[in-house]
Design an enzyme around this catalytic site. Structure first.
Site, PDB file in Angstrom:
ATOM      1  CG  ASN A 122      -4.776 -22.870 109.834  1.00 37.45           C
ATOM      2  OD1 ASN A 122      -5.810 -22.255 109.668  1.00 37.45           O
ATOM      3  ND2 ASN A 122      -3.658 -22.294 110.250  1.00 37.45           N
ATOM      4  CB  VAL A 134     -10.758 -19.083 104.960  1.00 35.31           C
ATOM      5  CG1 VAL A 134     -10.744 -20.121 106.074  1.00 35.31           C
ATOM      6  CG2 VAL A 134     -12.000 -19.254 104.078  1.00 35.31           C
ATOM      7  N   PRO A 135      -9.607 -16.802 107.553  1.00 30.66           N
ATOM      8  CG  PRO A 135     -10.475 -15.884 109.515  1.00 30.66           C
ATOM      9  CD  PRO A 135     -10.880 -16.547 108.224  1.00 30.66           C
ATOM     10  CB  CYS A 136      -5.355 -19.897 107.874  1.00 32.32           C
ATOM     11  SG  CYS A 136      -4.542 -19.152 106.461  1.00 32.32           S
ATOM     12  CG  HIS A 137      -4.394 -13.905 108.909  1.00 32.23           C
ATOM     13  ND1 HIS A 137      -5.404 -14.112 107.995  1.00 32.23           N
ATOM     14  CD2 HIS A 137      -4.759 -12.805 109.623  1.00 32.23           C
ATOM     15  CE1 HIS A 137      -6.316 -13.172 108.137  1.00 32.23           C
ATOM     16  NE2 HIS A 137      -5.951 -12.361 109.125  1.00 32.23           N
TER      17      HIS A 137
END
Length: 157
Positions: free
Chosen positions: A110, A119-122
């Protein structure tokens, strides 16, 4: 050769990198670049990011080409399944990948996500609802989560 596009955002200058095949990397810069790039092959990605920050876009649809190991690619594909305005935990993500004990490996993958926001790692938080590490800084993670779901985040934080 990689093309570059610098895009001012409310939380820093986004650096978009890629070519005609797709965007390979989006990162946030901690300082203003000396030279401003705006290569036309990356205009679509920049326009979609602008719309995201204006609150007009929830899902990106430009071509992406992130570079990483097979495991990292699996983790990033799973991140793409987290809906806009929602969060999940590292543990839950590990379970969805089939190995709850792989939580550290999942967290590491991540953290190596090369496509900031897209790519929504948040959207990955601690099991207890806490904000955890974020390569762009915790303040940016908090900003992004509040931007995507103000009502939900007021309850979480």
């Amino acid at each position: 050769m990689k093309n570059k596009y610098h895009l001012p955002t409310p939380i820093g200058i986004a650096l978009i990198e890629g070519n005609a095949n797709g965007v390979e990397k989006i990162s946030v810069l901690s300082e203003t670049p000396e030279r401003n790039f705006q290569d036309t092959e990356l205009t679509e990605a920049a326009e979609q990011l602008k719309a995201y920050f204006k609150g007009e876009l929830q899902e990106f649809n430009f071509s992406i080409q992130p570079q990483g190991t097979a495991f990292q690619q699996r983790v990033w594909q799973e991140l793409l399944k987290i809906p806009f305005g929602k969060t999940t935990s590292y543990l839950e993500l590990s379970k969805r990948l089939g190995d709850p004990k792989a939580i550290r490996a999942v967290a590491s993958a991540n953290g190596k996500n090369p496509l900031w926001i897209v790519v929504p790692c948040h959207r990955v938080i601690g099991s207890d609802g806490s904000l955890t590490g974020y390569a762009g800084g915790i303040w940016r993670k908090k900003w992004l989560l509040e931007h995507e779901s103000p009502a939900q985040q007021q309850r979480l934080f």
